[in-house]
Design a protein around this motif. Structure first.
Motif, mmCIF file in Angstrom:
data_model
loop_
_atom_site.group_PDB
_atom_site.id
_atom_site.type_symbol
_atom_site.label_atom_id
_atom_site.label_comp_id
_atom_site.label_asym_id
_atom_site.label_seq_id
_atom_site.Cartn_x
_atom_site.Cartn_y
_atom_site.Cartn_z
ATOM 1 N N HIS A 1 0.686 -1.168 0.021
ATOM 2 C CA HIS A 1 -0.077 0.197 -0.124
ATOM 3 C C HIS A 1 0.917 1.249 0.193
ATOM 4 C CE1 HIS A 1 -2.675 3.309 1.559
ATOM 5 N NE2 HIS A 1 -3.691 2.490 1.080
ATOM 6 N N PRO B 1 -6.354 0.124 3.557
ATOM 7 C CA PRO B 1 -7.536 0.120 2.558
ATOM 8 C C PRO B 1 -6.932 -0.301 1.207
ATOM 9 C CG PRO B 1 -6.851 2.481 3.043
ATOM 10 C CD PRO B 1 -6.166 1.510 4.181
ATOM 11 N N VAL B 2 -7.913 -0.768 0.355
ATOM 12 C CA VAL B 2 -7.519 -1.146 -0.974
ATOM 13 C C VAL B 2 -7.197 -0.217 -1.780
ATOM 14 C CG1 VAL B 2 -8.129 -2.306 -2.945
ATOM 15 C CG2 VAL B 2 -8.707 -3.453 -0.916
ATOM 16 N N PRO B 3 -5.833 -0.034 -2.356
ATOM 17 C CA PRO B 3 -5.725 1.489 -3.280
ATOM 18 C C PRO B 3 -6.722 1.420 -4.347
ATOM 19 C CG PRO B 3 -3.624 0.022 -2.706
ATOM 20 C CD PRO B 3 -5.000 -0.870 -2.460
ATOM 21 N N SER B 4 -6.999 2.743 -4.861
ATOM 22 C CA SER B 4 -7.804 3.007 -5.845
ATOM 23 C C SER B 4 -7.332 2.497 -7.163
ATOM 24 C CB SER B 4 -8.177 4.510 -5.964
ATOM 25 O OG SER B 4 -6.686 5.240 -6.147
ATOM 26 N N GLY B 5 -8.155 2.053 -7.947
ATOM 27 C CA GLY B 5 -7.886 1.346 -9.313
ATOM 28 C C GLY B 5 -7.609 -0.280 -9.099
ATOM 29 N N SER C 1 -9.029 -3.703 -7.173
ATOM 30 C CA SER C 1 -10.226 -4.605 -6.698
ATOM 31 C C SER C 1 -9.475 -5.360 -5.477
ATOM 32 C CB SER C 1 -10.856 -5.456 -7.540
ATOM 33 O OG SER C 1 -9.984 -6.620 -8.045
ATOM 34 N N GLN C 2 -10.370 -5.764 -4.581
ATOM 35 C CA GLN C 2 -9.766 -6.371 -3.340
ATOM 36 C C GLN C 2 -9.049 -7.736 -3.908
ATOM 37 O OE1 GLN C 2 -10.418 -5.835 0.164
ATOM 38 N NE2 GLN C 2 -8.538 -7.290 0.086
ATOM 39 N N THR D 1 2.234 6.420 -7.049
ATOM 40 C CA THR D 1 1.454 7.052 -7.657
ATOM 41 C C THR D 1 1.738 8.922 -7.739
ATOM 42 O OG1 THR D 1 -0.435 5.753 -7.038
ATOM 43 C CG2 THR D 1 -1.256 7.753 -7.456
#
Length: 471
Positions: free
Chosen positions: A310, A382-386, A388-389, A317
Motif C-alpha cells: 500500500h 484500505p485497498v488502493p484506488s484502481g 479490486s480487493q 502514484t
C-alpha cells in the motif's frame, strides 16, 4: 529539680515478638511481667497478642525478615505480591534471578495491572527487605540425579525448559524470513528485485524487533554517504539472513534486560543453525517439520506485506503525478533499496499489536481467548484506488507467483567499478540544503491546506533538523 525524660520507644523485631507469644503460652507470666522483661509497654504486648495469627503466619512463611521491627505496607501491595509469587517460581526452576530482571518484571506486572508505577533501585531494596529476598541461603530442591552433560553443538542450549508454558507470553517471540519483491508493481515483478526481510515480535505484540533486510549481493549505490546507525532497519549486503549475528545481538539485548525468552523457529532454520554455540538468554524452540504452525503467524506476515504494498503504490502514484506520462513500471524502477528500507520499517510499525496478539492465540502459540474486537479487515490498509480487493490480494502475495525475467536497474558498486562510478554519485546534502528543503516543505504545506496536526509533526521534524545542523 530533675526534668522528667520521655520514655524511649523500644520496638520489637519479629523474632522477639514470637518469643513474647511463647512466653505467654508456656509460662504463667502476665502481660505486665513480659513487658518489663522486654522493656516495652503493656499495651504493646497486648497488640502483639491481638496480631498473634498474622505474626505466626509471617514467621512460618520463611519469607519475612525476622529482624525487621516494623512492617510498613507498600503502596503497591498487589505488585509486591505478584512479584514475590513470580520470584518463588523462578527459584523453583533454579533461574539466576538478578536485580535488573526483578525491576523489569515488576514494571511488566504493573503494566498488566494497569498501574502507573516505575520501580526504582530503592523500591527494589525495600521489596527485598520486606520479603526477605536475598537474606540467608536459598532453599532450592536439588534434582534426585545429577544432570547429564549436554551434547555438543546447538542442542547444548536447547535443554529443558522447552515448553511455551515455561515462559510468560511477553517472553515468547516468533520470527519469520519473508521474501519481498521490494519494487514490484501490479502485473510486473523481476526476480532480482527480491530481498529477504526478517520479522520478529513477541506473542503479545508489545515488542517488535528491529527489522533486518538482506538478499542483494553487494552494497547498493544508494547507500553512499548514509550512516548505518541512522537507518530505520538493519541491512545485510549478502544473500540470506545472518542468523548467528542476529541471534547473538538478540541474546545480548535480552541479557541487558535481565530476561530469559523463547524464540520459535521453523525446523529448516534450525538445520541452518546446526553447530552454533548456546545462548544464555534466548532459548530456541524448534517447530516440528510436520507441523503446519508457522513460527510467526501468517496473518501477521500478510499484514506487513499489505502495508508495504500500500505504501509502495502510494509513493509510485505520487511520482506519476509529478511526471506526466510516466508508467507505474517506470516509476517502480526508480525505487531504491534505501527507499525499501524506510517502507519496510514503516510497514512493520503499522502492524497493530492486537492483530499480533490475536494471531498468536489463534495459532495456539499463546494462551487466552481471541479478543472480541479483533476485526482483521479493520486492521489492514484500505485497498488502493484502481485495484479490486482480489487484485490487491494477488499483488500482496506476488512472491508466491513465478517472477518474470528482467534486468535490475539498481546499479551495484563493486570494488572494480568504484573508481569509475564515484563521479556519478549524487553529492551529499549539506546543512544549507536541509534547511532549504524544510522551507520548501513548509511552504508546500501552507499552500495545500494542511491540517494543524500535520504541522505539529512538521515542527518536531524541523526542530530536530535544526538541532542536527548546530552540531
Amino acid at each position: 529539680m530533675e526534668l522528667s525524660s520521655k520514655k524511649k520507644l523500644h520496638a520489637l523485631s519479629l523474632a522477639e515478638k514470637i518469643q513474647v507469644l511463647e512466653l505467654l503460652d508456656e509460662s504463667k507470666m502476665s502481660q505486665s511481667e513480659v513487658a518489663r522483661r522486654f522493656q516495652v509497654s503493656q499495651p504493646q504486648i497486648s497488640r502483639i497478642c491481638k496480631n498473634k495469627e498474622k505474626l505466626l503466619a509471617d514467621w512460618c512463611s520463611g519469607t519475612a525478615n525476622r529482624e525487621r521491627k516494623r512492617k510498613r505496607e507498600s503502596k503497591y501491595s498487589g505488585i509486591d505480591e505478584a512479584l514475590l509469587c513470580w520470584y518463588h517460581i523462578a527459584q523453583a526452576k533454579a533461574w539466576d534471578v538478578t536485580g535488573p530482571m526483578l525491576l523489569h518484571k515488576a514494571k511488566e506486572l504493573a503494566d498488566i495491572m494497569g498501574q502507573d508505577f516505575v520501580p526504582s533501585i530503592g523500591w527494589l531494596v525495600r521489596w527485598k527487605r520486606r520479603n526477605n529476598v536475598g537474606f540467608g541461603a536459598r532453599h532450592v530442591l536439588a534434582p534426585p540425579f545429577p544432570p547429564e552433560p549436554p551434547p555438543p553443538g546447538l542442542t547444548s542450549q536447547a535443554q529443558p525448559p522447552l515448553s511455551l508454558k515455561d515462559f510468560s507470553p511477553e517472553d515468547v517471540f516468533g520470527c519469520a524470513k519473508v521474501p519481498l519483491l521490494y519494487r514490484a508493481v501490479p502485473g510486473r515483478a523481476v526476480a532480482c528485485d527480491q530481498v529477504q526481510v526478517l520479522l520478529c515480535a513477541n506473542s503479545r505484540g508489545t515488542e517488535k524487533r528491529r527489522v533486518l533486510v538482506g538478499g542483494l549481493r553487494s552494497a547498493p549505490r544508494c547507500f553512499f554517504g548514509v550512516s548505518s546507525e541512522a537507518l530505520p532497519a538493519s541491512y545485510y549486503p549478502d544473500p540470506g539472513i545472518p542468523w548467528s549475528e542476529w541471534l547473538a545481538q538478540f541474546d545480548q539485548d535480552m541479557g541487558q534486560q535481565g530476561r530469559q525468552v523463547a524464540l520459535l523457529l521453523a525446523d529448516q532454520v534450525m538445520e541452518e543453525l546446526e553447530g552454533l554455540p548456546g545462548f544464555h538468554h534466548v532459548r530456541l524452540l524448534p517447530l516440528s517439520a510436520s507441523s503446519t504452525t508457522p513460527s510467526l503467524p501468517g496473518s501477521v506476515v500478510w499484514a506487513f506485506k499489505a502495508h508495504y504494498r500500500h505504501r509502495l503504490l502510494g509513493k509510485l502514484t505520487a511520482v506519476q503525478s509529478e511526471r506526466d506520462g510516466t508508467s507505474l513500471a517506470e516509476a517502480g524502477a526508480g525505487i531504491t533499496v534505501l527507499d525499501a528500507l524506510h517502507m519496510v520499517a514503516a510497514a512493520w510499525a503499522k502492524v497493530p499489536p492486537q492483530l499480533i496478539l490475536s494471531s498468536f492465540i489463534q495459532e495456539g502459540l499463546a494462551p487466552g481467548k481471541t479478543p472480541p474486537s479483533s476485526d482483521k479487515d479493520s486492521e489492514m490498509p484500505p485497498v488502493p484506488s484502481g485495484l479490486s480487493q482480489e487484485e490487491f490480494s494477488r499483488f500482496v502475495d506476488l512472491e508466491g507467483e513465478e517472477p518474470g525475467l528482467g534486468v535490475c536497474k539498481e546499479e551495484m558498486g563493486t570494488d572494480n567499478e568504484e573508481g569509475s562510478k564515484m563521479d556519478s554519485f549524487e553529492p551529499l546534502p549539506t546543512k544549507a540544503d536541509a534547511l532549504r528543503a524544510l522551507g520548501t516543505l513548509r511552504r508546500w504545506f501552507e499552500c495545500n491546506g494542511t491540517s494543524p496536526e500535520l504541522f505539529e509533526k512538521f515542527y518536531d521534524c524541523e526542530a530536530e533538523v535544526e538541532r542536527l545542523c548546530c552540531l
